[in-house]
Each structure stands twice: as structure tokens, then as C-alpha cells.
Scaffold this active site. Sequence first.
Site, short mmCIF file in Angstrom:
data_model
loop_
_atom_site.label_atom_id
_atom_site.label_comp_id
_atom_site.label_asym_id
_atom_site.label_seq_id
_atom_site.Cartn_x
_atom_site.Cartn_y
_atom_site.Cartn_z
N ASN A 42 30.48 -3.90 -38.80
CA ASN A 42 30.03 -5.01 -39.64
C ASN A 42 29.31 -4.49 -40.88
OD1 ASN A 42 28.17 -4.24 -37.62
ND2 ASN A 42 27.07 -6.18 -37.71
N GLU A 44 26.90 -6.02 -43.84
CA GLU A 44 26.13 -7.19 -44.25
C GLU A 44 25.84 -7.17 -45.75
OE1 GLU A 44 22.77 -7.34 -41.53
OE2 GLU A 44 24.11 -8.07 -39.93
N CYS A 53 32.46 -9.22 -40.50
CA CYS A 53 32.37 -8.71 -39.12
C CYS A 53 33.24 -7.46 -38.93
CB CYS A 53 32.84 -9.76 -38.13
SG CYS A 53 31.86 -11.26 -38.09
N GLU A 55 35.44 -6.81 -36.66
CA GLU A 55 36.85 -7.09 -36.34
C GLU A 55 37.67 -7.30 -37.61
OE1 GLU A 55 34.06 -8.51 -35.24
OE2 GLU A 55 34.48 -9.82 -33.55
N CYS A 85 33.58 -13.70 -33.12
CA CYS A 85 33.18 -15.00 -33.67
C CYS A 85 34.42 -15.84 -33.99
CB CYS A 85 32.32 -14.81 -34.92
SG CYS A 85 33.26 -14.47 -36.41
N CYS A 88 36.70 -14.62 -36.89
CA CYS A 88 37.51 -13.43 -36.53
C CYS A 88 38.64 -13.82 -35.59
CB CYS A 88 36.63 -12.36 -35.92
SG CYS A 88 35.53 -11.59 -37.13
N1 THU Z 1 29.24 -9.78 -36.00
C1 THU Z 1 30.40 -9.04 -35.89
O1 THU Z 1 30.53 -7.97 -36.51
N2 THU Z 1 31.39 -9.53 -35.10
C2 THU Z 1 31.31 -10.70 -34.39
O2 THU Z 1 32.29 -11.13 -33.79
C3 THU Z 1 30.05 -11.44 -34.34
C4 THU Z 1 29.05 -11.06 -35.35
C5 THU Z 1 28.17 -9.27 -36.87
C6 THU Z 1 27.95 -10.07 -38.12
C7 THU Z 1 26.50 -9.77 -38.43
O3 THU Z 1 26.43 -8.59 -39.20
C8 THU Z 1 25.86 -9.51 -37.08
O4 THU Z 1 26.95 -9.30 -36.17
C9 THU Z 1 24.99 -10.63 -36.57
O5 THU Z 1 25.64 -11.82 -36.61
#
Ligand code: THU
Length: 130
Positions: A42, A44, A53, A55, A85, A88
Amino acid sequence: MTDLELMKIAQEAREHAYVPYSGFKVGAALLDRSGRVFSGCNVENASFGLTICAERVAVFKAVSEGLSQFCRLLLTGGEEIITPCGACRQVLAEFAPDLVVICASDSGMMVQYDLKQLLPQSFALQQRED
Ligand code: THU
């Protein structure tokens, strides 16, 4: 490619996660039918909605290199078992409605789902020729 090998690749990618806001690192390893694996973490952003994310990073890396016949995704949140999520799930369904998704923790727990279980009745458009 075993799930343990995918886990190692996802764990390595997870180390690269850029998470100054949530502190929550995620790693993914996406296996294509060709045998190639694409990792993702991920990333940010200060404008929170721009966060992407792990994925989707893996999917877009693969598609940008010409591969999109995905068969397996391993996802890890470290000690936590997490599932993809909703956004994704939809992106994965675009390319691989029959994808197998393995949600794994550092302690060795692995839970396997079919993407169709995680996103039943996903949205799809008929493919059109322009
Ligand atoms: N996140 C992912 O990388 N994948 C997911 O399926 C759920 C959330 C990340 C996004 C963000 O940087 C952190 O997790 C908290 O939400």
C-alpha cells in the site's frame, strides 16, 4: 509456486509499504497463469483518498507489463488476517473473476476464499468493440 513462496514475496513487498498515516502495512503477491508473480504494497498519500491498496498496485503492475490472467492472490497484513477491500475486489474481478484469494498472517494462518464469495454479483460491462 506454493502459497509459502507467495507469502514470502508478499512479506517482502509489505516491508516497502508507505504508510505514514495509518501505520498499517499490507503486502500482496499476485500469481499470473504464466507463472510470474507481481508484488504490491500500500502507498498512502497526504490527500487520503489517493491512497492505493497493495492489491491494486500488484494488479496494475501486472497489467502494465501485459499480463492479466491471474489465478491466485496472497494478501497479508502481518499479524492480522485481512481480506481485500471492496474497491480491490471489483478491480480483481475485472481481470480474474475466478481468482483464489489467500489471506495470510505472519503466524502461519491462511484462509482461502474464491473471489466470487467475496464479491458476489460483481458489476461487469459487456465488452464492446469501438
Ligand atoms: N489497505 C490495503 O492495502 N488493502 C486492503 O485491502 C485494505 C486496506 C491499506 C490501505 C491503507 O493504506 C491501509 O491499508 C489502512 O486502510
